[in-house]
Design a protein around this motif. Structure first.
Motif, PDB file in Angstrom:
ATOM      1  N   PHE A  71       0.962  -1.247  -0.077  1.00  0.00           N
ATOM      2  CA  PHE A  71       0.150  -0.243   0.040  1.00  0.00           C
ATOM      3  C   PHE A  71       0.806   1.159   0.015  1.00  0.00           C
ATOM      4  O   PHE A  71       0.803   2.387  -0.617  1.00  0.00           O
ATOM      5  CB  PHE A  71      -0.830  -0.112   1.036  1.00  0.00           C
ATOM      6  N   LEU A  72       2.322   1.589   1.037  1.00  0.00           N
ATOM      7  CA  LEU A  72       2.916   1.670   1.066  1.00  0.00           C
ATOM      8  C   LEU A  72       3.499   2.332  -0.545  1.00  0.00           C
ATOM      9  O   LEU A  72       4.019   3.586  -0.805  1.00  0.00           O
ATOM     10  CB  LEU A  72       3.950   2.735   2.367  1.00  0.00           C
ATOM     11  N   ARG A  73       4.388   1.578  -0.889  1.00  0.00           N
ATOM     12  CA  ARG A  73       4.597   1.512  -2.092  1.00  0.00           C
ATOM     13  C   ARG A  73       4.027   2.290  -3.079  1.00  0.00           C
ATOM     14  O   ARG A  73       4.676   2.710  -4.206  1.00  0.00           O
ATOM     15  CB  ARG A  73       5.435   0.056  -2.204  1.00  0.00           C
ATOM     16  N   LEU A  74       2.734   1.404  -2.659  1.00  0.00           N
ATOM     17  CA  LEU A  74       1.319   2.546  -4.462  1.00  0.00           C
ATOM     18  C   LEU A  74       1.368   3.782  -3.908  1.00  0.00           C
ATOM     19  O   LEU A  74       1.259   4.239  -5.514  1.00  0.00           O
ATOM     20  CB  LEU A  74       0.303   1.209  -4.096  1.00  0.00           C
ATOM     21  N   LEU A  75       1.171   4.564  -3.384  1.00  0.00           N
ATOM     22  CA  LEU A  75       1.231   5.302  -2.274  1.00  0.00           C
ATOM     23  C   LEU A  75       2.489   6.491  -2.917  1.00  0.00           C
ATOM     24  O   LEU A  75       2.174   7.436  -4.235  1.00  0.00           O
ATOM     25  CB  LEU A  75       1.480   5.662  -1.408  1.00  0.00           C
ATOM     26  N   LYS A  76       3.454   5.602  -3.488  1.00  0.00           N
ATOM     27  CA  LYS A  76       4.458   6.024  -4.006  1.00  0.00           C
ATOM     28  C   LYS A  76       4.229   6.401  -5.877  1.00  0.00           C
ATOM     29  O   LYS A  76       5.117   7.587  -6.447  1.00  0.00           O
ATOM     30  CB  LYS A  76       5.834   5.766  -4.200  1.00  0.00           C
ATOM     31  N   VAL A  77       3.659   5.859  -6.003  1.00  0.00           N
ATOM     32  CA  VAL A  77       3.552   6.026  -8.197  1.00  0.00           C
ATOM     33  C   VAL A  77       3.021   7.456  -7.649  1.00  0.00           C
ATOM     34  O   VAL A  77       1.340   7.029  -7.547  1.00  0.00           O
ATOM     35  CB  VAL A  77       2.522   4.736  -7.693  1.00  0.00           C
ATOM     36  N   ASN A  78       3.310   7.825  -9.071  1.00  0.00           N
ATOM     37  CA  ASN A  78       2.542   9.326  -9.319  1.00  0.00           C
ATOM     38  C   ASN A  78       1.300   8.974  -9.503  1.00  0.00           C
ATOM     39  O   ASN A  78       1.033   8.264 -10.863  1.00  0.00           O
ATOM     40  CB  ASN A  78       3.135   9.908 -10.003  1.00  0.00           C
ATOM     41  N   GLY A  79       0.041   9.408  -9.875  1.00  0.00           N
ATOM     42  CA  GLY A  79      -1.200   9.439  -9.785  1.00  0.00           C
ATOM     43  C   GLY A  79      -2.152   8.391  -9.211  1.00  0.00           C
ATOM     44  O   GLY A  79      -3.213   8.005  -9.243  1.00  0.00           O
ATOM     45  N   VAL A  80      -1.257   6.794  -7.978  1.00  0.00           N
ATOM     46  CA  VAL A  80      -1.976   6.614  -7.836  1.00  0.00           C
ATOM     47  C   VAL A  80      -2.374   7.287  -5.403  1.00  0.00           C
ATOM     48  O   VAL A  80      -1.301   7.816  -5.554  1.00  0.00           O
ATOM     49  CB  VAL A  80      -1.347   5.358  -7.206  1.00  0.00           C
ATOM     50  N   GLY A  81      -3.358   7.283  -5.204  1.00  0.00           N
ATOM     51  CA  GLY A  81      -3.502   7.717  -3.797  1.00  0.00           C
ATOM     52  C   GLY A  81      -4.445   6.702  -3.371  1.00  0.00           C
ATOM     53  O   GLY A  81      -3.840   5.487  -3.797  1.00  0.00           O
ATOM     54  N   ALA A  82      -4.410   7.081  -1.845  1.00  0.00           N
ATOM     55  CA  ALA A  82      -5.306   5.730  -0.653  1.00  0.00           C
ATOM     56  C   ALA A  82      -6.053   5.189  -1.121  1.00  0.00           C
ATOM     57  O   ALA A  82      -6.260   3.791  -1.435  1.00  0.00           O
ATOM     58  CB  ALA A  82      -5.029   6.430   0.689  1.00  0.00           C
ATOM     59  N   LYS A  83      -7.145   5.720  -2.773  1.00  0.00           N
ATOM     60  CA  LYS A  83      -8.512   5.199  -2.873  1.00  0.00           C
ATOM     61  C   LYS A  83      -8.311   3.661  -3.671  1.00  0.00           C
ATOM     62  O   LYS A  83      -8.103   2.868  -3.481  1.00  0.00           O
ATOM     63  CB  LYS A  83      -9.094   6.072  -3.075  1.00  0.00           C
ATOM     64  N   SER A  84      -7.532   4.291  -4.294  1.00  0.00           N
ATOM     65  CA  SER A  84      -6.553   3.572  -5.797  1.00  0.00           C
ATOM     66  C   SER A  84      -5.773   2.686  -5.177  1.00  0.00           C
ATOM     67  O   SER A  84      -6.312   1.037  -5.440  1.00  0.00           O
ATOM     68  CB  SER A  84      -6.408   4.697  -6.572  1.00  0.00           C
ATOM     69  N   GLY A  85      -5.080   2.661  -3.782  1.00  0.00           N
ATOM     70  CA  GLY A  85      -4.795   1.060  -3.256  1.00  0.00           C
ATOM     71  C   GLY A  85      -4.619   0.820  -2.279  1.00  0.00           C
ATOM     72  O   GLY A  85      -4.970  -0.318  -2.916  1.00  0.00           O
ATOM     73  N   LEU A  86      -5.855   1.113  -2.411  1.00  0.00           N
ATOM     74  CA  LEU A  86      -7.320   0.321  -0.973  1.00  0.00           C
ATOM     75  C   LEU A  86      -8.180  -0.574  -2.465  1.00  0.00           C
ATOM     76  O   LEU A  86      -8.618  -1.031  -2.275  1.00  0.00           O
ATOM     77  CB  LEU A  86      -8.302   1.327  -0.270  1.00  0.00           C
ATOM     78  N   ALA A  87      -8.554   0.570  -3.731  1.00  0.00           N
ATOM     79  CA  ALA A  87      -9.014  -0.777  -4.378  1.00  0.00           C
ATOM     80  C   ALA A  87      -8.121  -1.950  -4.790  1.00  0.00           C
ATOM     81  O   ALA A  87      -8.641  -2.587  -5.134  1.00  0.00           O
ATOM     82  CB  ALA A  87      -9.554   0.398  -5.619  1.00  0.00           C
ATOM     83  N   ILE A  88      -6.654  -1.730  -5.268  1.00  0.00           N
ATOM     84  CA  ILE A  88      -6.365  -2.852  -5.588  1.00  0.00           C
ATOM     85  C   ILE A  88      -6.025  -3.583  -5.136  1.00  0.00           C
ATOM     86  O   ILE A  88      -5.999  -5.535  -4.553  1.00  0.00           O
ATOM     87  CB  ILE A  88      -4.953  -1.834  -5.988  1.00  0.00           C
TER      88      ILE A  88
END
Length: 190
Positions: A71-88
């Motif tokens: 989750f934290l690593r996903l948040l570092k991807v430009n354009g990925v927020g918490a909502k998208s990280g949780l969705a994944i």
């Protein structure tokens, strides 16, 4: 910073939990996979990702350190927020997601609601090489030192992963410098 909470579930919803810990109740957002996993439990431990902004303080809960780290690593991807990280992580377990990344299955990421082709491509690009063996790397300090050294030498994560996957267990018992030399020899043969 809060990194783990253990307490009693006061209220569980599909995407959040109210967790009472020593008289204080925390509101924690969850992926659906975590909500399903803790559904019939009353006392739980959650690995926490705390995101503090100027006007907010959010807690995100996971049942494993690996899921929290993803989750934290996903948040570092430009354009990925918490909502998208949780969705994944609502669609895929940590192991499933790592397998998707390892096999470069961009279609699986595009199938997550709210993730388009452009963001899926960024996720694949920035997390390539971040595979299931990452958990093993963190548990084995020699392996982690070897991994970090090879990253510092400029090798890509996928190259390192492929080499470490084929490693003879005897190499890991060698002194670190000798182990790195042995791995470099095997990497140059491929």
């Amino acid at each position: 910073m809060i990194i783990r909470l253990k307490g009693n579930i006061e209220r569980l919803l599909p995407t959040s939990v109210e967790l009472e810990v020593h008289g204080i109740t925390y509101f924690i957002e969850l992926p659906l996979t975590v909500s399903n996993e803790i559904q019939n439990k009353s006392n739980i431990t959650l690995e926490i990702a705390q995101i503090i902004r100027d006007d907010s303080n959010y807690l995100y809960g996971f049942t494993s350190k690996e899921a929290r780290d993803i989750f934290l690593r996903l948040l570092k991807v430009n354009g990925v927020g918490a909502k998208s990280g949780l969705a994944i992580l609502s669609n895929y377990s940590a192991n499933d997601f790592l397998e998707i990344i390892a096999t470069n299955n961009i279609t699986a990421i595009k199938n997550v609601k709210g993730i388009g082709a452009k963001i899926a491509g960024k996720i694949m690009l920035e997390l390539s090489g971040y595979t299931q063996n990452l958990q093993k790397l963190e548990q084995n300090s020699n392996m982690q030192l070897i991994y970090d050294s090879l990253i510092n030498l400029g090798f890509k994560e996928i190259e390192i992963h492929n080499s470490l996957k084929k490693l003879d267990s005897e190499i890991l018992k060698m002194p670190i410098n000798d182990a790195i030399k042995a791995i470099l020899k095997t990497m140059s043969k491929h």
